[in-house]
Design an enzyme around this catalytic site. Structure first.
Site, PDB file in Angstrom:
ATOM      1  N   GLU A   1       9.150  -5.605  -1.109  1.00  0.00           N
ATOM      2  CA  GLU A   1      10.428  -5.004  -0.717  1.00  0.00           C
ATOM      3  C   GLU A   1      10.573  -4.960   0.802  1.00  0.00           C
ATOM      4  O   GLU A   1      11.667  -5.178   1.328  1.00  0.00           O
ATOM      5  CB  GLU A   1      10.566  -3.608  -1.328  1.00  0.00           C
TER       6      GLU A   1
ATOM      7  N   ASP B   1       8.089 -12.393  -2.242  1.00  0.00           N
ATOM      8  CA  ASP B   1       6.796 -12.493  -2.937  1.00  0.00           C
ATOM      9  C   ASP B   1       5.706 -12.988  -1.995  1.00  0.00           C
ATOM     10  O   ASP B   1       4.580 -12.475  -1.990  1.00  0.00           O
ATOM     11  CB  ASP B   1       6.902 -13.461  -4.123  1.00  0.00           C
TER      12      ASP B   1
END
Length: 649
Positions: free
Chosen positions: A499, A562
Site C-alpha cells: 500500500e 507488489d
C-alpha cells in the site's frame, strides 16, 4: 536459451496442484498444492482464496450475530445505527412477506418507466428517473484532484452489461448477452409486462448496450487514474449536448449548474449525441427498463431471485444461488457497511494486535524511507520529495473512531409500517445520492474511511495520501501475534509495504504529499521511472493463466505495488536476521487461489490485479534474495535471468 514467456511464473501450471513440487521450480505450487487439492469452493461462491477463507469466517460470525440480535438472543450493542442494520436484516429475512408480495413493491416504478412516451417526456423526467433507475451517464462528487481540500463534480458514462469492453470481442459474448436477454424477458413478464413488449425492451436494451461498449472506457483505460481528470467550464460541457437538456437536468438533479465540471470520460462526452438522441429513444427506454428489473429482482421474492440468477451464474460459474439468510446479511452489510465494520472491529479486533500492527507499519515506513534514501536511480531532489510524502501518510488501522454522517440518515421503514425490502433500498439510494451531492460545497473530510473494518483488504488513497488496514485482514495467514516475525513480514508486512508503494506507482507517483495531482519529480527521474514501469508491464504482459492472457498495462499499478511491497518486506526481515524462506513461503501462501473458469474470465477482464498465483511467483522471481535463500539454479523452473528481473522500489 529459455523463452521469457515460458519461465515467468515458474514451471508447470499454477492452476493445477502438484504435491511435491520444489520451491525452486514453482514456489506457489510447492506451498499451496496440498491446500488446492483439499479446498472446496462453496456452492454459492466462484472461488476460494486466502482472502476468501477469512471472509467466509468473518461472514459466518457476523451472520450469527445478526441472527441473534434479530431474534433477541443477544442485546444489540451500543454501536450507532447497528439497530437499523438489524431492522433491515429482519426485513430481508422475511421471505414469507417477500414471496407474498411478488412484484408488488416495484410496480409503481416499473409503470413510470413503462409509461415514458417519447424523448421529450424522457428529457422532462430524467432528473426524477435518476433517483431510482439508470440513465446513460452519471455525476459524482469527489475531491478535486488538483486541490484536494475541496470537492468537485465529476461526470462519466455508464457501465456495460458484460464485464469489460474487451469482453464483447470474445467468443463468449453472444451467449452471455443471449442469457441476459432471455432472463430480462422472463423477469419483465413476471412483473406484469406483456410478452411482446418485454421482448422488445430486452432487444432494444442489448442494442443500446452494444453502442455503449464501443465508446465507454475499458478497464485498461480506467486504470490510468490521472487521465480521468479533465476539467471543463460548465458552458463548454453543456454545449456538448444537442438534444438532451443537460442544463435543466443539472438544475433539477444536482440543484445547480456548477462553474466547472471534471469529465472522467472525454471520449464518451464527445460521442454523447450519438448515444442520447431522439432516434435512440426506444433503445434508451429498453436499456433503462432492463437495468431496472435486473437490479430490483434480488430485493423481491425467491422466485424473482432465482429468475435473476442465470446471467450472474454464466459470468462467474457459481453453482448455486446464495441462501436467503446469507442474502439478508449481505443487504445489511452492504447498506450499513461502516456500521457493521465498527461492530466487527470492536468485537473481534484485539488491542494487542492493533498495537503490534501499528509498530510493524511504522517499522515498514522506516524501512521504506531508508530504501528511498539509498535508492540508486533517484536524484536527491526527488528523494527528498518522496520521503516528505511517506512522512505525511495518514494511517487508518482497524476501524474508524466515528461513523460517517450518512448512516444517521438511513432509517428503515419496517413491514408493519408498509416498508418492503425494495422500498427501503430505493429510499437509501436517494439518501446516499443526496448526501454525496451535498459535499460539493463542503471541505473534504479526510477522516472518512475508504473501507469498512470487516473487509478483508487494504488500500491507499492518492487523494488523501492515507493507508487503510481494516481489522479483518489483520489475521492469519496475513498476520498473527503467534506467528514468527518472518512469516508476518511475508504476509501483512508485504501488504503494508504494497500500500505504501501505491504512493509511488504509475498513478500515485503523480500526486504529492497532500494528495494533489502535481509533478514533484525531476524530468530525468520520471523518465527513468517510466522506463522501469514499462519493464513491469512487459514482465506480466502476455502470460497465460488458464483461459486468459494477461494485459500488463491493465495490471501495472498493482504489480508495481507488489514489487515494492515484497522488496521492502524482505529488507525489513534481513535487517532483523529473519528466515527469508519463511517470508517467501508465506508470501506465496497469502495468494493461494482456487477458482472456476468462468470466474477467471470475468475477474481478469476487470481486475487491475494480476491473479494471485502469478503475483506470488513472478514477483518472487525478481527478488535476488529468493535465489540465495532457496539456492535456485539456472536450470530450475523459478529461475529468471538477471537481466529480465524488474527492480523499481
Amino acid at each position: 536459451m529459455k523463452n521469457i514467456s515460458a519461465i515467468r511464473g515458474g514451471s508447470g501450471n499454477v492452476i493445477e496442484p502438484k504435491v511435491g513440487t520444489r520451491p525452486q521450480d514453482n514456489l506457489y505450487l510447492a506451498v499451496n498444492s496440498e491446500w488446492i487439492e483439499k479446498t472446496k469452493i462453496p456452492e454459492d461462491r466462484s472461488r476460494m482464496a486466502s482472502f476468501d477463507g477469512i471472509d467466509v469466517s468473518v461472514e459466518k460470525h457476523l451472520m450469527q450475530d445478526l441472527a441473534d440480535f434479530a431474534s433477541g438472543k443477544k442485546e444489540i450493542p451500543d454501536v450507532p445505527n447497528l439497530d437499523e442494520a438489524v431492522k433491515l436484516y429482519k426485513l430481508a429475512c422475511d421471505f414469507d412477506k417477500r414471496n407474498r408480495e411478488g412484484a408488488d413493491p416495484i410496480k409503481d416504478d416499473l409503470a413510470i418507466l413503462d409509461g415514458i412516451k417519447d424523448f421529450s417526456d424522457y428529457n422532462l423526467n430524467a432528473p426524477a428517473l435518476s433517483t431510482f433507475a439508470s440513465i446513460p451517464f452519471g455525476f459524482d462528487v469527489s475531491p478535486d484532484m488538483k486541490n484536494t481540500k475541496v470537492n468537485a463534480l465529476y461526470f462519466a458514462g455508464p457501465g456495460t452489461y458484460l464485464p469489460d469492453t474487451t469482453t464483447y470481442q470474445t467468443p463468449d459474448a453472444p451467449k452471455l448477452l443471449d442469457i441476459l436477454q432471455k432472463q430480462s424477458v422472463k423477469l419483465l413478464t413476471m412483473a406484469g409486462i406483456d410478452q411482446a413488449k418485454a421482448e422488445k425492451y430486452a432487444e432494444d436494451a442489448i442494442k443500446f448496450d452494444a453502442k455503449l461498449s464501443k465508446i465507454v472506457k475499458s478497464t485498461e483505460e480506467w486504470a490510468d487514474y490521472p487521465a480521468t481528470y479533465n476539467p471543463m467550464k460548465i458552458a463548454d460541457f453543456e454545449a456538448k449536448f444537442y438534444q438532451f437538456k443537460i442544463a435543466y437536468y443539472l438544475k433539477e438533479a444536482i440543484g445547480e449548474e456548477p462553474e466547472r465540471i471534471i469529465v472522467e470520460e472525454p471520449r464518451y462526452l464527445d460521442h454523447i449525441n450519438e448515444i442520447i438522441n431522439e432516434e435512440n429513444f426506444d433503445e434508451i427506454k429498453g436499456w433503462m427498463i432492463v437495468n431496472f428489473i435486473n437490479a430490483a429482482a434480488p430485493a423481491l421474492s425467491q422466485e424473482f431471485r432465482e429468475a435473476a440468477f442465470p446471467f450472474s451464474q454464466a459470468l462467474n460459474g457459481q453453482p448455486k444461488l446464495t441462501s436467503g439468510e446469507k442474502q439478508a446479511y449481505q443487504f445489511a452489510n452492504s447498506d450499513f457497511s461502516e456500521v457493521v465494520g465498527v461492530y466487527y472491529g470492536k468485537t473481534y479486533f484485539g488491542e494487542d494486535a492493533k498495537k503490534d500492527v501499528e509498530e510493524m507499519i511504522h517499522h515498514m515506513l522506516d524501512v521504506y524511507k531508508d530504501r528511498l534514501q539509498n535508492n540508486s536511480w533517484l536524484s536527491e531532489a526527488t528523494k527528498e520529495k518522496a520521503i516528505v510524502k511517506v512522512n505525511a501518510l495518514e494511517l487508518k488501522i482497524g476501524y474508524p473512531d466515528k461513523i460517517e454522517e450518512v448512516y444517521n440518515r438511513l432509517k428503515v421503514v419496517p413491514a408493519n409500517e408498509g416498508g418492503s425490502l425494495y422500498s427501503n433500498e430505493r429510499a437509501f439510494g436517494i439518501v446516499e445520492q443526496k448526501y454525496n451531492l451535498e459535499q460539493l460545497h463542503k471541505e473534504v473530510d479526510r477522516t472518512v474511511w475508504a473501507m469498512p473494518g470487516n473487509l478483508v483488504n487494504a488500500c491507499y488513497d492518492p487523494q488523501r495520501n492515507d493507508l487503510t488496514f481494516p481489522a479483518a485482514i489483520l489475521q492469519a495467514p496475513f498476520y498473527d501475534l503467534k506467528q514468527d516475525r518472518a512469516t508476518n513480514y511475508g504476509g501483512i508486512g508485504t501488504v503494508i509495504a504494497h500500500e505504501v508503494s501505491h504512493a509511488f506507482d504509475n498513478n500515485g507517483a503523480q500526486f504529492d504529499e497532500i494528495g494533489n495531482m502535481k509533478n514533484w519529480w525531476t524530468d530525468e527521474d520520471y523518465a527513468e521511472f517510466k522506463k522501469r514501469t514499462q519493464a513491469e508491464i512487459d514482465l506480466f504482459d502476455g502470460i497465460e493463466y488458464g483461459p486468459v492472457t494477461l494485459n500488463g498495462k491493465q495490471i501495472v499499478s498493482e504489480n508495481i505495488a507488489d514489487q515494492g511491497g515484497l522488496t521492502a518486506a524482505v529488507e525489513a526481515a534481513k535487517n532483523e536476521n529473519e528466515d527469508l524462506k519463511k517470508l517467501f513461503e508465506n508470501f506465496a501462501r497469502i495468494w493461494a487461489n482456487k477458482q472456476l473458469t468462468e470466474s477467471i474470465k470475468s475477474q481478469t477482464a476487470v481486475d487491475v490485479h494480476a491473479p494471485g498465483p502469478l503475483r506470488a511467483n513472478v514477483q518472487t522471481q525478481c527478488q535476488d534474495d529468493f535465489y540465495k535463500a532457496f539456492d535456485v539454479k539456472p536450470e530450475d523452473g523459478m529461475w529468471l535471468d538477471p537481466d529480465k528481473r524488474v527492480y523499481i522500489w
